[in-house]
Structures are given as structure tokens and as C-alpha cells.
Design a protein around this motif. Structure first.
Motif, short mmCIF file in Angstrom:
data_model
loop_
_atom_site.label_atom_id
_atom_site.label_comp_id
_atom_site.label_asym_id
_atom_site.label_seq_id
_atom_site.Cartn_x
_atom_site.Cartn_y
_atom_site.Cartn_z
N ARG A 70 2.15 -4.94 -12.42
CA ARG A 70 2.24 -5.26 -13.92
C ARG A 70 3.35 -5.93 -14.33
O ARG A 70 3.75 -6.85 -15.00
CB ARG A 70 2.10 -4.20 -14.86
N ALA A 85 -9.00 -2.20 -9.28
CA ALA A 85 -7.77 -3.01 -9.11
C ALA A 85 -7.18 -3.54 -10.40
O ALA A 85 -6.39 -4.04 -10.90
CB ALA A 85 -7.07 -2.03 -8.87
N SER A 86 -7.58 -5.23 -9.73
CA SER A 86 -6.77 -6.37 -10.47
C SER A 86 -7.39 -6.30 -11.67
O SER A 86 -7.05 -7.16 -11.90
CB SER A 86 -7.10 -7.18 -8.97
N ARG A 121 0.98 1.61 -4.53
CA ARG A 121 0.14 1.09 -6.24
C ARG A 121 0.19 2.03 -7.26
O ARG A 121 0.20 2.87 -7.10
CB ARG A 121 -0.72 0.42 -5.10
N GLY A 122 -0.22 1.09 -8.36
CA GLY A 122 -0.64 2.55 -9.01
C GLY A 122 1.30 2.70 -9.98
O GLY A 122 0.90 3.68 -11.00
N GLY A 123 1.74 2.23 -9.80
CA GLY A 123 3.14 2.26 -10.74
C GLY A 123 4.11 1.72 -11.45
O GLY A 123 4.74 1.30 -11.24
N HIS A 159 -8.88 -4.66 -13.94
CA HIS A 159 -8.54 -4.52 -14.84
C HIS A 159 -6.41 -4.92 -14.91
O HIS A 159 -6.70 -4.90 -17.02
CB HIS A 159 -8.64 -2.81 -15.03
N MET A 160 -5.84 -4.99 -14.41
CA MET A 160 -4.91 -5.43 -14.52
C MET A 160 -4.70 -6.59 -15.20
O MET A 160 -4.09 -7.02 -16.13
CB MET A 160 -3.75 -5.47 -13.51
N SER A 212 0.74 -1.27 -0.31
CA SER A 212 0.00 0.18 0.40
C SER A 212 1.17 1.16 0.54
O SER A 212 1.50 1.09 0.30
CB SER A 212 -0.94 0.29 1.42
#
Ligand SMILES: CC(C)(COP(=O)(O)OP(=O)(O)OC[C@H]1O[C@@H](n2cnc3c(N)ncnc32)[C@H](O)[C@@H]1OP(=O)(O)O)[C@@H](O)C(=O)NCCC(=O)NCCS
Length: 169
Positions: free
Chosen positions: A99, A127-128, A93-95, A130-131, A90
Motif C-alpha cells: 500500500r 491480495a492484489s 507481505r500483509g504489513g 483487494h489492495m 515474500s
């Protein structure tokens, strides 16, 4: 950021990330926090079964995330199918960490001649989902109210990625 096989020295970082997911999310459907011995036993079991545990190491030499796969179901006929898990710390994330871990994990699965990778994702985990879609996973099923946490029912979205075109097992 570096992606590599997990070392025993990475276990405290893996433990932090795992327990945070247990305590604060529906990403994992466990209620109990675990200790270092629990994660050590998990890593040993994965190694014994020849399944990878990968970590993402950030610029401060900390574990930013980890990913692994293991058997999907125990019976012999499922041996060419694996189920993945992926967790990013946490705050990191998002960076692109998730992936990158997953791309390395998928490569490993192909090298081991696995045929299908399964992702079992809580249906509200956008998020998961989508990834995994971005990585080529397709929606296979949605199973209603098969789990519970924090006093509510949880739905499970099953996704799958074909790993090779081998016509016969
Ligand atoms: C799900 C998770 C592993 C994704 O890893 P991440 O490092 O945050 O994701 P990335 O930065 O690599 O992004 C991958 C894709 O997901 C998208 N994404 C990331 N966070 C998102 C969010 N909150 N909502 C929607 N899409 C999101 C990114 O935009 C990217 O898609 P794009 O290529 O179309 O831009 C991470 O958020 C996490 O650990 N979450 C908590 C634990 C968890 O849910 N694990 C999965 C259990 S099935």
C-alpha cells in the motif's frame, strides 16, 4: 520503512523479488528467470523514459518491495495512461509495504500529469485485487484464459484508477 527512488545498489534485491515471483507465482506471467543485467537494463529504460521505480527499504536496509509504472500500450494516443507493477518480498507481505509503495507511485503519476493508471491482475490474486480496490481502483474488465502458467489457463482482471479530472488531454 523508507520509500525512495531505486538506486543501482537496490538491483540485487529487486532481482530476488522478481525471480521469486517468476518461479513461484502467477503474479507475473513470465517463465524465465532473469539476471542482474536484465534488471539493470529495465531500470535504465524506465529512467530514460522518465518513469519511476520506487523501492521500500526495511530496517535492515534491505529491499522489501518495489513498484513502478510504464507505458500501457505503445501507440501515441495511450500516452496519458500508465500500467503499474508492485511486488513485496515474500515474508514481508500483509504489513502495509504494498500500500505504501502504491500510494507513493500514484502521487508520482499525478505529478507527471498522467490521467489513468491500469492494473492488470491475475484474477485469483485476491491480495492484489483487494489492495488495488482499497486504493480506489475500479474493476474494468475480466478477460478469460488470456494467459497460461504452470500448465493452466489464467484469467486477467483489469482495474483502473482515474488520476485527475482534466477535461481535455
Ligand atoms: C499484492 C501485494 C503487492 C500486496 O502488498 P502487501 O504489502 O502484502 O499488502 P498490504 O499489507 O499493503 O495490504 C494492502 C491491502 O491488501 C490486503 N491484503 C494483503 N494481503 C492480502 C491477502 N493475502 N488476501 C486478502 N487481502 C490482502 C490488506 O489487508 C490491505 O487491505 P485493508 O486495507 O483492507 O486491510 C503483495 O502481497 C505481493 O507482492 N504479492 C505477490 C506479488 C503480486 O501479486 N504483485 C501484484 C501483481 S498485480
Amino acid at each position: 520503512m523508507q520509500i525512495r527512488d531505486a538506486l543501482d545498489a537496490d538491483l540485487p534485491g529487486i532481482l530476488d523479488i522478481y525471480n521469486d515471483a517468476v518461479q513461484n507465482s502467477t503474479a507475473i506471467w513470465n517463465d524465465k528467470l532473469v539476471d542482474l543485467d536484465n534488471r539493470r537494463a529495465w531500470l535504465a529504460e524506465r529512467r530514460e523514459q522518465d518513469y519511476p521505480v520506487l523501492v521500500a527499504i526495511d530496517d535492515h536496509e534491505q529491499v522489501a518491495g518495489y513498484a513502478s509504472f510504464g507505458p500501457w500500450r505503445p501507440h501515441d494516443g495511450f500516452r496519458h495512461t500508465v500500467e503499474n507493477s508492485v511486488y513485496v518480498r515474500s515474508g514481508q507481505r500483509g504489513g502495509g509495504v504494498g500500500r505504501s509503495l502504491m500510494q507513493a507511485l500514484i502521487k508520482r503519476a499525478r505529478e507527471l500529469h498522467k490521467h489513468v493508471m491500469i492494473a492488470a491482475i491475475e484474477s485469483e490474486n485476491r491480495a492484489s485485487i483487494h489492495m488495488h480496490q482499497q486504493l480506489g481502483f475500479i474493476h474494468a474488465a475480466q478477460m478469460r484464459q488470456v494467459g497460461c502458467k504452470f500448465g493452466r489457463w489464467l484469467d486477467l482482471t483489469m482495474m483502473q484508477l482515474p488520476l485527475n479530472r482534466t477535461p481535455h488531454p
